[in-house]
Design a protein around this motif. Structure first.
Motif, PDB file in Angstrom:
ATOM      1  N   ARG A 170      11.964   1.808   8.668  1.00  0.00           N
ATOM      2  CA  ARG A 170      11.636   2.837   9.659  1.00  0.00           C
ATOM      3  C   ARG A 170      11.930   2.368  11.070  1.00  0.00           C
ATOM      4  N   LEU A 223      -5.349  -3.944   6.262  1.00  0.00           N
ATOM      5  CA  LEU A 223      -5.463  -2.803   5.350  1.00  0.00           C
ATOM      6  C   LEU A 223      -4.520  -1.651   5.709  1.00  0.00           C
ATOM      7  N   ASP A 224      -3.875  -1.717   6.846  1.00  0.00           N
ATOM      8  CA  ASP A 224      -2.893  -0.671   7.162  1.00  0.00           C
ATOM      9  C   ASP A 224      -1.642  -0.772   6.306  1.00  0.00           C
ATOM     10  N   TYR A 225      -1.388  -1.958   5.749  1.00  0.00           N
ATOM     11  CA  TYR A 225      -0.193  -2.132   4.913  1.00  0.00           C
ATOM     12  C   TYR A 225      -0.462  -2.878   3.612  1.00  0.00           C
ATOM     13  N   GLN A 253      -5.368  -4.560  18.618  1.00  0.00           N
ATOM     14  CA  GLN A 253      -4.944  -3.687  19.719  1.00  0.00           C
ATOM     15  C   GLN A 253      -6.080  -3.453  20.712  1.00  0.00           C
ATOM     16  N   VAL A 302       1.585  -3.448  18.026  1.00  0.00           N
ATOM     17  CA  VAL A 302       1.224  -4.171  16.805  1.00  0.00           C
ATOM     18  C   VAL A 302       1.732  -5.611  16.910  1.00  0.00           C
ATOM     19  N   LEU A 334       0.812  -1.215   0.000  1.00  0.00           N
ATOM     20  CA  LEU A 334       0.000   0.000   0.000  1.00  0.00           C
ATOM     21  C   LEU A 334       0.849   1.270   0.000  1.00  0.00           C
ATOM     22  N   ARG A 393      -8.970  -3.459   8.233  1.00  0.00           N
ATOM     23  CA  ARG A 393      -7.818  -3.390   9.129  1.00  0.00           C
ATOM     24  C   ARG A 393      -7.864  -4.517  10.166  1.00  0.00           C
ATOM     25  N   GLU A 410     -15.742  -1.333   6.838  1.00  0.00           N
ATOM     26  CA  GLU A 410     -15.093  -2.536   7.364  1.00  0.00           C
ATOM     27  C   GLU A 410     -16.038  -3.243   8.334  1.00  0.00           C
ATOM     28  N   ILE A 459      -4.938  -4.718  12.559  1.00  0.00           N
ATOM     29  CA  ILE A 459      -4.090  -4.335  13.687  1.00  0.00           C
ATOM     30  C   ILE A 459      -4.882  -3.575  14.751  1.00  0.00           C
TER      31      ILE A 459
END
Lengths: 88, 567
Positions: B80, B418-420, B433, B347, B49, B427, B481, B429
């Motif tokens: 990162r 979907l975050d990555y 959490q 995460v 993404l 999503r 979602e 993660i």
């Protein structure tokens, strides 16, 4: 619905958006949202030329809503891409 | 662990060099994206993404401290500052640049690592029991055979363009800790007649859009014939597996279309035609590889240590961590230490460079330089002296890696979602959490007992939701979602695919739904020894459905069961 053309920068993979003058910008706010099929076709032609020049890859258009002239993605996926980071 | 010889080192270095040339040709325009994509995927480089993602192979989840430090260096220099341990015992770097990929592959090759066969329609990284070589219930070390299969399958010319990807897992112990029954081929080392060992072979397991538990194809294949037997399975699949439809291309579809008996007879016919002697591993080569995995000469030590016992009495958190994360080792006086990368709010599976270095330090200082990656996205120090557990724990507390939750509800498997991920619908993660926060009280989660909670952001099931005791699948419902909940799945010897419990929930409602499910279990379990999945099998769906959706009109609600993921 207005659309914006997006891609990934070939070297860095970074998410980029197309402005009407053919520049690829990293901020969605600096991209141009177009409303008509002919405008979109013109943007896509610019995008495909950039693919040919090996500047970007994975080109496509996505839907946005214009809020005070600012493009806001309709889908969660594009909102996450535009944020340039995960939503967590 | 296995150490590369000159052949291995040269091959991996040359492969990195080859990729450097391919990247240069892509950047100069000599290769189009269409031509380049299969080449980058063969080296583990995906376009996700936000950026390029590099998936690095960790063969059967085994690392040493030098390698883990190199992964930390890569995270810091070219990413990162963190990496993500995956459900296939690998690591992914989510923010790499194409420009940097050749340098990263060089850095990996320098420590005998690579990203080969972490993508594409080939035999992927072979996975194994993370407690291999140290478990008290082990029959034979599965790493030997995982390494044999690694060498055999690496750029195997016949199996480089299969109908679809192909995953093999091996367990060498009484308990299946490698989710063997959810693999294309699952191997369990078993005892045969007269003290021989061999493999019970399972085939056609998998998750994704069409989940299946693998079926037994052979009760016993002598270990020295396993390569030719697997080659026969691969040949039947390569010939008859469907290439016309990506959703029907995995071996599980073929096995279930033919039926296991017909598939078995085709494999046996193929096996009988093979030149087995040319394929099977010579005993001398097996012994050469096995020598790399010889048990360390450990001197048995005292089963109790006064300082550890004292800390245990004074520090309830340490005492809990010993109960939940530390397991017996086959040598008296030693332990297996599970390092949780599941601190509530973090995460699942993400590891900062500093955390990787902290674990590398501990492995070097207290762990005989051995580290394992689990498919539950955690790390393991397989051999720690009991007398060192207090020191290891203290260092893990500093690194925020001392959460006492191994196999508990907050030890959540979650895909990047979907975050990555480019394939995800929802999503994962954030959901993980929030659920982990709700159960962050470690006393509470320990009282709930063993409970696997797995989350996938799409039907491809990287987060193993089908095999979760509680499974959560993200779906896209008219642009929002939603999350479908399944109950009763298991990745272990009692492997099962979870049952869809009812209509899906919004992201906001999922954590509350999980709380309701857990409260229902706690109310109805016979006693604390009856685990969630055992209780579910005894009492069935009905009480959970009633608790989640109400008793008013359950039949109406039931009509939406099985909704496709694209609605």
């Amino acid at each position: 619905m207005p659309s914006v053309v997006t891609a990934n920068h070939l070297r860095s993979g970074a998410v980029v958006y197309l402005a009407r003058d053919g520049r690829w910008v990293e901020a969605l706010d600096c991209a141009d949202a177009v409303e008509t099929p002919s405008e979109l076709k013109a943007l896509e032609a610019l995008a495909h030329a950039a693919v040919e020049r090996n500047e970007v890859t994975a080109v496509y258009a996505f839907d946005v809503r214009l809020d005070d002239g600012h493009p806001n993605p309709v889908s969660v996926r594009e909102r996450i891409r535009a944020a340039r980071s995960p939503s967590i | 662990m296995y150490r590369y010889d000159d052949f291995d080192q040269t091959f991996v270095a040359e492969r990195a060099q080859q990729f450097r040339g391919q990247v240069a040709r892509r950047l100069s325009g000599d290769l189009t994206e269409e031509q380049f994509k299969p080449l980058r995927l063969q080296n583990g480089l995906y376009l996700q993404l936000h950026a390029y993602m590099l998936r690095v192979a960790i063969p059967y989840g085994v690392l040493n401290s030098l390698q883990l430090r190199q992964l930390a260096m890569i995270a810091r220099k070219w990413d990162r500052g963190y990496g993500h341990f995956t459900t296939r015992q690998n690591i992914q770097f989510n923010w790499t640049k194409l420009d940097d990929a050749p340098d990263i592959l060089d850095a990996l090759a320098a420590v005998d690592m690579h990203a080969i066969q972490t993508s594409g329609n080939c035999i992927r990284n072979v996975t194994a029991d993370p407690y291999a070589g140290v478990a008290i219930d082990e029959i034979e070390d599965p790493r030997v055979w995982a390494e044999v299969l690694r060498q055999w399958s690496t750029i195997h010319p016949e199996f480089t363009f299969l109908p679809r990807k192909f995953k093999i897992a091996i367990s060498g112990a009484a308990e299946d800790r490698a989710a063997v029954l959810f693999h294309d081929i699952g191997l369990k080392i078993v005892k045969g007649a007269k003290g021989t060992t061999g493999f019970r072979v399972y085939v056609g397991g998998g998750q994704g859009r069409t989940p299946y538990v693998a079926q037994e194809i052979a009760a016993f294949v002598p270990r020295d014939e396993i390569l030719s037997y697997i080659e026969a399975v691969m040949r039947v699949y390569n010939l008859h597996g469907r290439r016309d439809n990506i959703y029907k291309a995995r071996i599980k579809i073929l096995v279930n279309a033919l039926g296991i008996d017909k598939f078995r007879s085709q494999v046996e016919a193929e096996w009988s035609k093979l030149d087995k002697a040319a394929i099977n591993l010579p005993a001398a080569e097996r012994e050469r590889i096995a020598a790399h995995f010889m048990p360390k000469p450990l001197k048995p030590r005292a089963l109790k240590d006064p300082e550890v016992e004292a800390l245990r009495k004074s520090d309830a958190a340490f005492d809990r961590w010993l109960r939940t994360n530390v397991l017996p080792h086959r040598t008296p006086g030693y332990a297996i230490v599970n390092i949780s990368f599941k601190e509530p709010g973090k995460v699942p599976g993400d590891a900062t460079a500093e955390q990787m270095e902290a674990v590398a330090d501990l492995a070097e200082q207290f762990g005989h330089d051995e580290i394992r990656v689990t498919y539950q996205q955690n790390l393991v120090l397989p051999t720690v002296a009991f007398a060192d557990l207090d020191k290891v724990y203290s260092a893990l507390v500093v690194a925020r890696l001392a959460t006492a939750n191994t196999e508990l509800i907050t030890d959540i498997i979650a895909c990047p979602g979907l975050d990555y991920c480019n394939l995800a619908n929802a999503r994962s993660i954030g959901i993980a959490q929030e659920i982990a926060r709700r159960f962050a009280d470690q006393e509470k989660s320990e009282a709930i007992g063993p409970l696997r909670l797995n989350i996938s952001g799409c039907i491809n099931a990287c987060g193993h939701h089908h095999a979760g005791n509680i499974g959560i699948l993200g779906v896209d419902k008219k642009g929002t979602e939603h999350y479908q909940i399944t109950l009763g799945g298991s990745p272990k010897d009692d492997a099962a695919i979870g049952d869809i419990i009812g209509p899906s929930f919004t992201a906001e409602d999922v954590p509350g739904a999980v709380e309701t499910i857990v409260a229902t279990y706690l109310r109805l379990r016979r006693d604390a020894a009856e685990t969630f999945v055992t209780a579910y099998r005894r009492i069935g769906k009905a009480p959970f459905r009633e608790a989640l959706y109400g008793a008013a009109n359950p039949h109406r609600r039931a009509s939406t069961e099985g909704e496709p993921s694209n609605v």
